[in-house]
Scaffold this active site. Structure first.
Site, short mmCIF file in Angstrom:
data_model
loop_
_atom_site.label_atom_id
_atom_site.label_comp_id
_atom_site.label_asym_id
_atom_site.label_seq_id
_atom_site.Cartn_x
_atom_site.Cartn_y
_atom_site.Cartn_z
N PHE A 135 0.86 -1.18 0.00
CA PHE A 135 0.00 0.00 0.00
C PHE A 135 0.90 1.23 0.00
O PHE A 135 1.71 1.42 0.89
CB PHE A 135 -0.92 0.02 1.23
CG PHE A 135 -1.94 1.13 1.15
CD1 PHE A 135 -3.13 0.95 0.45
CD2 PHE A 135 -1.70 2.36 1.74
CE1 PHE A 135 -4.06 1.97 0.34
CE2 PHE A 135 -2.62 3.39 1.63
CZ PHE A 135 -3.81 3.19 0.93
N ASP A 220 9.23 2.55 1.61
CA ASP A 220 8.10 3.36 2.06
C ASP A 220 7.94 3.08 3.56
O ASP A 220 7.47 2.01 3.96
CB ASP A 220 6.85 2.95 1.27
CG ASP A 220 5.60 3.69 1.74
OD1 ASP A 220 5.59 4.22 2.86
OD2 ASP A 220 4.61 3.71 0.97
N LYS A 249 2.78 10.21 8.12
CA LYS A 249 2.03 9.86 9.33
C LYS A 249 2.63 10.37 10.65
O LYS A 249 2.32 11.45 11.10
CB LYS A 249 1.84 8.35 9.39
CG LYS A 249 0.85 7.81 8.34
CD LYS A 249 0.64 6.34 8.55
CE LYS A 249 -0.25 5.69 7.50
NZ LYS A 249 -1.67 5.92 7.68
#
Ligand SMILES: Cc1ncc(COP(=O)(O)O)c(C=O)c1O
Length: 387
Positions: A135, A220, A249
């Site tokens: 993702f 990532d 985040k």
């Protein structure tokens, strides 16, 4: 149904599937807790999906935000501002010394920047090998990198040049390399895909594979970085370094931020005009991020995260021997034998514990890294009762 829930249904496009009868309407947060509009208290084992690494409204983060908001809250990236430069230095020093940073506003945007940089790095080479079940975000390039058909189906044609190999299977990555391949992109721990941790041989093998074939390796770390595994970056659990790293985040302490970090070999690929963001590196957000970096860099902090992670694993494995525990530090999942994850999530919410169900069987836990031992105990008590 409260007035706010009624208005939400009327005015907000339904992409999050909130349910008026069971989804909390949250009004306040402090430390590891959130409160809803009825005054009910929740222990937060979700952290805004890996965002609140320092908990909610950490005094140092609040102070940094308030102070910077009163000095300079926004100008343009046409000008120099201090918090952005200080944050870039912190990130570079901690990650890929000799490299540089590009600031964006989210994980998807950080990945967009990475994908653009990869395309420019070696003219003629543009293909990226990503992993199945990965993702990387919802914008079009990040979506193309995301190895999950369910997110891509309605939005074709996708950006071309992406293929998907099997996570933890080095041969499957090697088989996809051709003379137009530019990079390999993975999450060292696949978060949204169900918390799957890279095996050391696989991730170290990927580094060698990229070196042998002149490919960039991009990690990532939008979800698994920022101390979540008990190391500052998840890749520090392995004997590898990437050429590019994306983070978002947890970095902003609850404010929106994303960043692309480059190694020295690709720090000057972008030149003026190649890429930009109006809000990227905003002074208030960067001031918040500097406070987060300070909090999680305190001596002993990471060891405590790792210790709490070990305890979480041990107790959940004991409580649910039929399930499969996966994770590292405080990013973890319990895959249940039966499709009861949504039910357990709802029951946990009723009992004042916020967790996340992925699909039918997987429970994902992402508590704040500042969680105390007693809070961990309380959350585990609820979970153990319900599973
Ligand atoms: C590994 C990873 N990359 C990228 C993203 C996208 O981040 P954002 O939602 O901030 O765009 C996410 C979000 O969950 C993620 O987990």
């Amino acid at each position: 149904m409260s007035k706010i829930q009624e208005m939400e249904a009327k005015y907000i496009i339904n992409t999050y599937n909130r349910k008026a009868d069971s989804t909390p309407y949250l009004v306040r947060g402090e430390g590891s807790y959130l409160w809803d509009d009825q005054g009910k208290k929740y222990l937060d084992f979700l952290s805004g999906l890996a965002v609140n690494v320092a908990g909610h409204c950490h005094p140092q983060v609040v102070e940094a935000i308030c102070k910077q908001a009163g000095i300079l809250s926004h100008t343009s990236n046409l000008y120099y501002t201090e918090p952005q430069v200080l944050l870039a230095k912190e990130l570079v020093d901690k990650t890929l010394p000799g490299g540089k940073v590009f600031f964006a506003n989210s994980g998807a945007e950080a990945n967009e920047a990475a994908i653009k940089l990869i395309r420019k790095f070696k003219p003629g080479r543009y293909k990226i090998i990503a992993a199945e079940r990965s993702f990387h975000g919802r914008t079009m390039a990040a979506l193309a990198a995301t190895g999950q058909k369910k997110y891509q189906q309605a939005f074709k044609p996708l950006l071309e040049g992406f293929s998907y190999a099997t996570f933890n299977d080095l041969d499957s990555f090697e088989a996809l390399i051709d003379d137009q391949t530019a990079a390999v992109m993975i999450e060292p721990i696949q978060g949204e895909g169900g918390v799957h941790v890279a095996e050391p041989d696989f991730i170290e093998g990927l580094r060698h594979l990229c070196d042998r074939n002149g490919l960039l390796l991009i990690f990532d770390e939008v979800q698994c970085g920022m101390g979540r595994t008990g190391k500052f970056w998840a890749y520090e659990n392995f004997a590898v370094k990437p050429d590019l790293l994306t983070v978002a985040k947890g970095l902003g302490g609850g404010l929106p931020i994303g960043a692309l970090l480059t190694g020295e070999n690709c720090k000057d690929v972008f030149i003026p005009g190649d890429h930009a963001s109006t809000f990227g590196g905003n002074p208030v957000v960067c001031a918040a991020a500097l406070a987060v970096m300070e909090i999680i860099s305190e001596a002993g902090f990471m060891d405590e995260v790792a210790a709490k992670g070990i305890r979480l694993k041990r107790e959940l494995e004991d409580a649910c021997p039929s399930g499969e525990f996966r994770g590292l530090g405080l990013i973890c999942a319990l895959e249940l034998e039966r499709p009861e994850a949504k039910y357990v999530q709802e029951k946990c919410t009723e009992h004042g514990l916020l967790i996340n169900a992925i699909g039918d069987k997987i429970l994902r836990l992402l508590p704040p890294l500042t969680l105390s031992d007693d809070e961990l105990e309380d959350g585990l008590a609820v979970l153990k009762k319900l599973i």
